[in-house]
Write a protein that holds these residues in place. Structure first.
Motif, PDB file in Angstrom:
ATOM      1  N   VAL A  69       0.847  -1.189   0.000  1.00 45.83           N
ATOM      2  CA  VAL A  69       0.000   0.000   0.000  1.00 45.83           C
ATOM      3  C   VAL A  69       0.886   1.243   0.000  1.00 45.83           C
ATOM      4  CG1 VAL A  69      -1.729   1.335   1.261  1.00 45.83           C
ATOM      5  CG2 VAL A  69      -1.888  -1.161   1.188  1.00 45.83           C
ATOM      6  N   ILE A  70       0.638   2.118  -0.978  1.00 40.57           N
ATOM      7  CA  ILE A  70       1.369   3.375  -1.105  1.00 40.57           C
ATOM      8  C   ILE A  70       0.416   4.523  -0.812  1.00 40.57           C
ATOM      9  CG2 ILE A  70       2.735   4.845  -2.632  1.00 40.57           C
ATOM     10  CD1 ILE A  70       3.163   2.320  -4.396  1.00 40.57           C
ATOM     11  N   TRP A  71       0.769   5.371   0.135  1.00 45.47           N
ATOM     12  CA  TRP A  71      -0.010   6.589   0.370  1.00 45.47           C
ATOM     13  C   TRP A  71       0.685   7.730  -0.366  1.00 45.47           C
ATOM     14  CZ3 TRP A  71      -2.079   6.770   6.105  1.00 45.47           C
ATOM     15  CH2 TRP A  71      -3.092   5.808   6.221  1.00 45.47           C
ATOM     16  N   SER A  72      -0.009   8.269  -1.350  1.00 49.92           N
ATOM     17  CA  SER A  72       0.600   9.204  -2.280  1.00 49.92           C
ATOM     18  C   SER A  72      -0.065  10.571  -2.245  1.00 49.92           C
ATOM     19  CB  SER A  72       0.513   8.637  -3.707  1.00 49.92           C
ATOM     20  OG  SER A  72       0.948   9.593  -4.659  1.00 49.92           O
ATOM     21  N   ALA A  73       0.757  11.604  -2.405  1.00 53.21           N
ATOM     22  CA  ALA A  73       0.259  12.975  -2.505  1.00 53.21           C
ATOM     23  C   ALA A  73       0.154  13.436  -3.948  1.00 53.21           C
ATOM     24  CB  ALA A  73       1.192  13.922  -1.738  1.00 53.21           C
TER      25      ALA A  73
END
Length: 464
Positions: A69-73
């Motif tokens: 899981v990647i939390w991206s801006a």
């Protein structure tokens, strides 16, 4: 950086992908994140602690793979570029599926992650800005990355200057990904009408004189101001305060009320309120692109968007100097969270490796507009061709040589960004005294600095 926007409007002809069911929006949560950060997230004894992944959507054909899981801006077009690279990753191997969950900003990633750790969940990879990852490092929430490199993917894969920014005490905690500096953008048509040279001003003093000259001419039947100021991001003020010989801080010792620091903000007050050459803009990039102002200082990452939107010829140059150069680096990088399982961390590293090597890092550089961070991109024929075709892009590359990372308090004291925005907005919009607002800012920050001082000295010390 932004902190400057992590994405821009989609390009014509490209369809923005539908966000996953768990796409997360973190706006408005920054204030709630601050006590969690300073309180080490309230996790207690963290030796060997493993937290769950956030829920999400995994396509049926990837159900048997290790999920990352990647939390991206990165939003809009930049989200499309990342997703295209991840689609290629999914085709290149059979073991890992990477899911991007999108936030509205770097602040959104920061605040939601602080809250999620209270809920005993963490993503595996987080996109942090250059003034956010440091706080999670202080809270001992990041995985050291040095041991993951191997002969096929070593530390020499990255630009040494950018890699150093993510290094503390000889260990790497944050890898460069979407990095930038501000550029000086100017409308060539307006400059020509005002009798100005076809270049950026060399100094802020020259810039002020040019602002008065622009005020004497009309562009398309109306007067236009020289500069649209950004009030929601103090990144640009960090640069100008250096240019005047000042600083936010020396280590954790504040330097906002020195004569040089005050002179930087007093310059802006006079430029706006005495000369009428500037104004506080709601959207400085949009105003410049539409011809509503003659110049703007905006991110290198804005170059592609301005090229698409502007109907006039424009130039780019280095930021003005005064006593010194004042070019801050900004933008985002990638960290792995300490509290993921060993299997998730290793899979996360494989994702980062893929995104940071070969054609994928070239595609990201060209597609996003950020400056290249990896040797593969820097040395590629495609990036060299772009720099040769468009001198404005080469300006962004050349200016890196005089850039530097933000002052310590911007990186390690989260309240600094809030107080800095309040200070510059008070001057830009209301014309308050620069000395008054910087004195107030320094006084407001002292308790916040005291809260992090012990941990900073232990975790960072003189390694700044």
């Amino acid at each position: 950086m932004p902190i400057h926007p992590a994405g821009r409007a989609p390009r014509r002809g490209l369809r923005r992908p539908a966000p996953s069911r768990r796409t997360l929006l973190g706006a408005g949560l920054l204030g709630g994140a601050l006590p969690l950060l300073s309180g080490c997230f309230g996790l207690g004894d963290t030796d060997g602690l493993v937290l769950e992944q956030p829920a999400g959507d995994v396509p049926e054909k990837y159900r048997d793979r290790q999920r990352v899981v990647i939390w991206s801006a990165y939003t809009a077009h930049n989200a499309e570029v990342i997703q295209a690279n991840l689609d290629a990753f999914h085709e290149a191997q059979d073991d890992i599926f990477a899911e991007v969950q999108i936030f509205d900003s770097y602040d959104g990633v920061e605040s939601k992650l602080a809250a999620s750790m209270q809920a005993r969940q963490v993503p595996d990879i987080a996109v942090f800005s250059d003034v956010v990852w440091n706080r999670f490092y202080l809270a001992e929430a990041l995985e050291p990355l040095g041991g993951y490199f191997d002969e096929g993917f070593g530390t020499d894969s990255f630009d040494e200057r950018f890699l150093k920014e993510g290094t503390v005490k000889d260990e790497i905690w944050w890898l460069p990904f979407g990095r930038s500096t501000p550029l000086f953008y100017y409308n060539r048509e307006i400059f020509e009408a005002a009798g100005l040279p076809d270049r950026a001003p060399e100094t802020f003093s020259e810039y002020r004189d040019w602002g008065k000259a622009v005020g004497e001419v009309e562009y398309k039947g109306k007067k236009v101001p020289m500069r649209a100021y950004v009030g929601g991001d103090d990144w640009y003020f960090q640069g100008s305060i250096w240019a005047f010989g000042g600083a936010y801080s020396d280590g954790l010792d504040m330097r906002l009320t020195t004569d040089a620091s005050i002179a930087a903000l007093e310059y802006d007050r006079a430029f706006i309120h005495d000369d009428g050459s500037g104004y506080l803009a709601a959207d400085a990039t949009g105003d410049f692109s539409s011809g509503a102002c003659a110049s703007a200082m905006q991110s290198t990452g804005s170059l592609s968007g301005i090229k698409e939107a502007a109907t006039f010829d424009f130039g780019c140059g280095f930021l003005p100097r005064e006593k010194d150069a004042g070019v801050p680096t900004g933008g985002g990088g990638l960290s792995i969270l300490r509290y993921a399982s060993a299997e998730r961390k290793q899979a996360a590293w494989e994702v980062i490796k893929f995104l940071s090597t070969g054609q994928r890092t070239i595609d990201w550089t060209l597609g996003s507009g950020y400056v290249p961070c990896t040797k593969d991109a820097i040395e590629s024929d495609e990036v060299a061709k772009l720099a040769a075709q468009d001198p404005r892009y080469k300006v962004a590359l050349d200016q890196l040589e005089i850039s530097r990372e933000p002052d310590i308090v911007r990186r390690y004291v989260p309240e600094t960004l809030v107080e800095a925005k309040n200070a510059i907005q008070s001057v830009y919009s209301a014309g308050e005294s620069a000395e008054k607002v910087l004195t107030r800012m320094e006084e407001e920050l002292e308790p916040a600095i005291d809260r992090v001082r012990e941990k900073f000295e232990r975790r960072v010390g003189t390694d700044t």
